[in-house]
Design a protein around this motif. Structure first.
Motif, mmCIF file in Angstrom:
data_model
loop_
_atom_site.group_PDB
_atom_site.id
_atom_site.type_symbol
_atom_site.label_atom_id
_atom_site.label_comp_id
_atom_site.label_asym_id
_atom_site.label_seq_id
_atom_site.Cartn_x
_atom_site.Cartn_y
_atom_site.Cartn_z
ATOM 1 N N HIS A 53 0.767 -0.878 -0.156
ATOM 2 C CA HIS A 53 -0.347 -0.209 0.125
ATOM 3 C C HIS A 53 0.728 1.195 -0.277
ATOM 4 O O HIS A 53 0.689 2.590 -1.132
ATOM 5 N N LYS A 54 1.917 1.399 1.000
ATOM 6 C CA LYS A 54 2.854 2.307 0.821
ATOM 7 C C LYS A 54 3.546 2.635 -0.934
ATOM 8 O O LYS A 54 3.626 3.998 -0.752
ATOM 9 N N LEU A 55 4.154 1.225 -0.887
ATOM 10 C CA LEU A 55 4.972 2.041 -2.151
ATOM 11 C C LEU A 55 3.759 1.917 -3.450
ATOM 12 O O LEU A 55 4.382 2.562 -4.548
ATOM 13 N N LYS A 56 2.625 1.774 -3.238
ATOM 14 C CA LYS A 56 1.560 2.628 -4.274
ATOM 15 C C LYS A 56 1.065 3.553 -4.579
ATOM 16 O O LYS A 56 1.095 4.202 -5.605
ATOM 17 N N ALA A 57 1.286 4.171 -2.630
ATOM 18 C CA ALA A 57 0.846 6.030 -2.753
ATOM 19 C C ALA A 57 2.081 6.817 -3.204
ATOM 20 O O ALA A 57 1.680 7.456 -3.666
ATOM 21 N N ALA A 58 3.182 6.109 -3.903
ATOM 22 C CA ALA A 58 4.240 6.406 -3.523
ATOM 23 C C ALA A 58 3.866 6.777 -5.367
ATOM 24 O O ALA A 58 5.937 6.677 -6.222
ATOM 25 N N GLY A 59 3.609 5.795 -6.120
ATOM 26 C CA GLY A 59 3.397 5.941 -7.647
ATOM 27 C C GLY A 59 4.330 4.319 -8.002
ATOM 28 O O GLY A 59 3.932 4.599 -9.304
#
Length: 93
Positions: A53-59
């Motif tokens: 989730h954190k990586l997806k939020a960073a693109g």
């Protein structure tokens, strides 16, 4: 390090120590009968934000390959696809 591999995987994917995940993976499809809606299955609580989730939020686009039992497998939400990964090539047992 934990005596089994699943708690270490959970720690990496959740950012929490295994003791705080409250998990002892015995049966990943075991259900407690609905007493606890967040962690009624052997798997990480549903309110935990995963590394994906954190990586997806960073693109980033996220993919998981390998053993995928750290989140549980009782429902699609408990699998890597339900925990923020775009795709997954996993096995559970």
């Amino acid at each position: 390090s934990a005596a089994e591999c699943t708690p270490a995987r959970q720690a990496l994917l959740s950012g929490r120590l295994p003791i705080h995940n409250g998990i002892i993976m015995k049966e990943p499809i075991r259900w407690d009968g609905g007493v606890d809606r967040d962690s009624g299955y052997d798997g990480v609580n549903s309110n935990i934000t995963s590394l994906a989730h954190k990586l997806k939020a960073a693109g980033y686009v996220t993919h998981m390959a390998g053993k995928g039992d750290g989140f549980g497998q009782a429902t699609v939400f408990h699998t890597p696809l339900g925990r923020g990964f775009d795709t997954a090539l996993t096995y559970f047992n």
